[in-house]
Design a protein around this motif. Structure first.
Motif, PDB file in Angstrom:
ATOM      1  N   PRO A 111       6.303   4.027   0.949  1.00 36.16           N
ATOM      2  CA  PRO A 111       4.944   4.278   0.445  1.00 36.16           C
ATOM      3  C   PRO A 111       4.902   4.783  -0.990  1.00 36.16           C
ATOM      4  O   PRO A 111       3.887   4.598  -1.676  1.00 36.16           O
ATOM      5  CB  PRO A 111       4.403   5.331   1.411  1.00 36.16           C
ATOM      6  CG  PRO A 111       5.614   6.023   1.941  1.00 36.16           C
ATOM      7  CD  PRO A 111       6.664   4.957   2.034  1.00 36.16           C
ATOM      8  N   VAL A 112       5.977   5.403  -1.451  1.00 31.63           N
ATOM      9  CA  VAL A 112       6.003   5.957  -2.807  1.00 31.63           C
ATOM     10  C   VAL A 112       6.602   4.975  -3.805  1.00 31.63           C
ATOM     11  O   VAL A 112       6.022   4.699  -4.859  1.00 31.63           O
ATOM     12  CB  VAL A 112       6.782   7.297  -2.825  1.00 31.63           C
ATOM     13  CG1 VAL A 112       6.922   7.803  -4.261  1.00 31.63           C
ATOM     14  CG2 VAL A 112       6.090   8.330  -1.951  1.00 31.63           C
ATOM     15  N   ASN A 113       7.763   4.416  -3.478  1.00 29.96           N
ATOM     16  CA  ASN A 113       8.492   3.595  -4.443  1.00 29.96           C
ATOM     17  C   ASN A 113       8.076   2.127  -4.479  1.00 29.96           C
ATOM     18  O   ASN A 113       8.370   1.426  -5.451  1.00 29.96           O
ATOM     19  CB  ASN A 113       9.992   3.684  -4.180  1.00 29.96           C
ATOM     20  CG  ASN A 113      10.533   5.087  -4.394  1.00 29.96           C
ATOM     21  OD1 ASN A 113      10.167   5.751  -5.364  1.00 29.96           O
ATOM     22  ND2 ASN A 113      11.375   5.561  -3.492  1.00 29.96           N
ATOM     23  N   ASP A 114       7.411   1.653  -3.435  1.00 27.29           N
ATOM     24  CA  ASP A 114       7.022   0.235  -3.401  1.00 27.29           C
ATOM     25  C   ASP A 114       5.641  -0.032  -3.989  1.00 27.29           C
ATOM     26  O   ASP A 114       5.255  -1.195  -4.137  1.00 27.29           O
ATOM     27  CB  ASP A 114       7.027  -0.289  -1.953  1.00 27.29           C
ATOM     28  CG  ASP A 114       8.434  -0.512  -1.422  1.00 27.29           C
ATOM     29  OD1 ASP A 114       9.379  -0.479  -2.228  1.00 27.29           O
ATOM     30  OD2 ASP A 114       8.578  -0.708  -0.197  1.00 27.29           O
ATOM     31  N   PHE A 115       4.908   1.038  -4.355  1.00 28.16           N
ATOM     32  CA  PHE A 115       3.520   0.845  -4.785  1.00 28.16           C
ATOM     33  C   PHE A 115       3.170   1.664  -6.022  1.00 28.16           C
ATOM     34  O   PHE A 115       3.751   2.717  -6.277  1.00 28.16           O
ATOM     35  CB  PHE A 115       2.557   1.227  -3.654  1.00 28.16           C
ATOM     36  CG  PHE A 115       2.674   0.353  -2.445  1.00 28.16           C
ATOM     37  CD1 PHE A 115       2.008  -0.854  -2.375  1.00 28.16           C
ATOM     38  CD2 PHE A 115       3.478   0.738  -1.377  1.00 28.16           C
ATOM     39  CE1 PHE A 115       2.130  -1.672  -1.268  1.00 28.16           C
ATOM     40  CE2 PHE A 115       3.601  -0.081  -0.256  1.00 28.16           C
ATOM     41  CZ  PHE A 115       2.922  -1.288  -0.205  1.00 28.16           C
TER      42      PHE A 115
END
Length: 322
Positions: A111-115
């Motif tokens: 949720p943090v690194n992919d978006f």
């Protein structure tokens, strides 16, 4: 020989077309606004309210696309893996983005690194509802019945690990009762079974239940926000009796990480423009959304705080999905 020539021409034509499209200003084709839940939920309602104004503001067409499944993981994962060009965006809620990473062993996305956080739209509470004629008209009625017959009173939710499920678990802990959880595949079927009398209670987001409440088809017992909603100030909060039992759903827009900064900025400016429109704001507020702004930089921090908060609640509830 001719086949080779034709194939070469086709490849060159395709490459040329790609270069022409890439050189055109964004957007030059429809934008897909992916909602990772089924129709009828909070973010689906919000998506369909803002899509026309978003298209006008950004100068293109915006298509709402529902990609439900696995509590929101399927649609969220599809956006994370999509081309990073600004044509596939994610309009999601915190139950998918902040709870699923703790609930599922492998949600299929980070949720943090992919978006890239683009825009926080607003938040809304959940409401505990019962059908008309039900003996459960107040929270005191619900708790008294749950204490009288432990384990027999049940409540519906939009699915395992959703906020509507975890709010029931929180209320069980706060009130010292044991209501049984019945998960559904989305809020719409949960509400339908309450309307039909198959289940006595449900936690549903306020936007998904408000029209039923106003029409007298559902009784509103209590809402899950810290303070009463301006859209329905007559409904008491659970926190008025159990101060630690608070949880809201927020709606926010994300893009795949790696989306060009100029495209990100254009999307954010378009969102600023549409969210400044009085008619758009009135429609969202009428659905029960609190539109207090959260800048993109703070949205990232909010997401990290929510990941930590809900991870604790998921652990305490014992919920876990493969």
């Amino acid at each position: 020989m001719h086949k080779v020539i034709f194939k070469t021409i086709a490849l060159l034509s395709g490459a040329f077309l790609s270069l022409v499209l890439a050189a055109q200003p964004y957007p030059n084709k429809p934008i897909s606004l992916v909602v990772p839940q089924a129709a009828g939920g909070t973010n689906d309602i919000v998506a369909r309210l803002i899509a026309p104004a978003f298209g006008d503001a950004i100068g293109g067409s915006v298509v709402v696309e529902n990609r439900p499944g696995a509590g929101g993981n399927i649609g969220t994962q599809s956006v994370a893996r999509s081309t990073k060009d600004g044509y596939t965006l994610l309009l999601t809620i915190n139950s998918a983005q902040a709870i699923n990473p703790a609930l599922y062993k492998n949600p299929g996305f980070d949720p943090v690194n992919d978006f890239v956080p683009l825009y926080y739209i607003g938040a809304t509470p959940y409401v505990l509802v019962s059908p008309p004629g039900s003996p459960y008209k107040t929270l005191a009625d619900v708790i008294a019945a749950a204490k009288k017959k432990p384990g027999e009173l049940s409540y519906a939710s939009a699915g395992n690990g959703t906020i509507s499920h975890l709010l029931g678990a929180m209320l069980n802990t706060s009130a010292g009762v044991d209501m049984q959880h019945i998960p559904y595949k989305g809020v719409a079927p949960a509400i339908n079974d309450v309307l039909g009398g198959q289940v006595p209670l449900a936690f549903a987001s306020l936007p998904s239940a408000l029209n039923y409440i106003k029409a007298g088809k559902l009784q509103a017992i209590a809402i899950s926000s810290a303070k009463r909603s301006s859209a329905a100030p007559e409904i008491p909060t659970i926190a008025e009796t159990y101060p630690d039992c608070v949880g809201e759903v927020w709606v926010a827009l994300f893009a795949p990480n790696g989306t060009p900064p100029d495209v990100v900025k254009k999307i954010q400016l378009a969102m600023d423009k549409l969210m400044a429109k009085p008619d758009v704001r009135e429609k969202l507020i009428a659905q029960g959304l609190d539109l207090n702004p959260v800048p993109p930089a703070k949205l990232s921090g909010l997401l990290k705080d929510e990941l930590a908060k809900w991870a604790k609640i998921v652990r305490a509830s014992g919920a876990q999905l493969d």
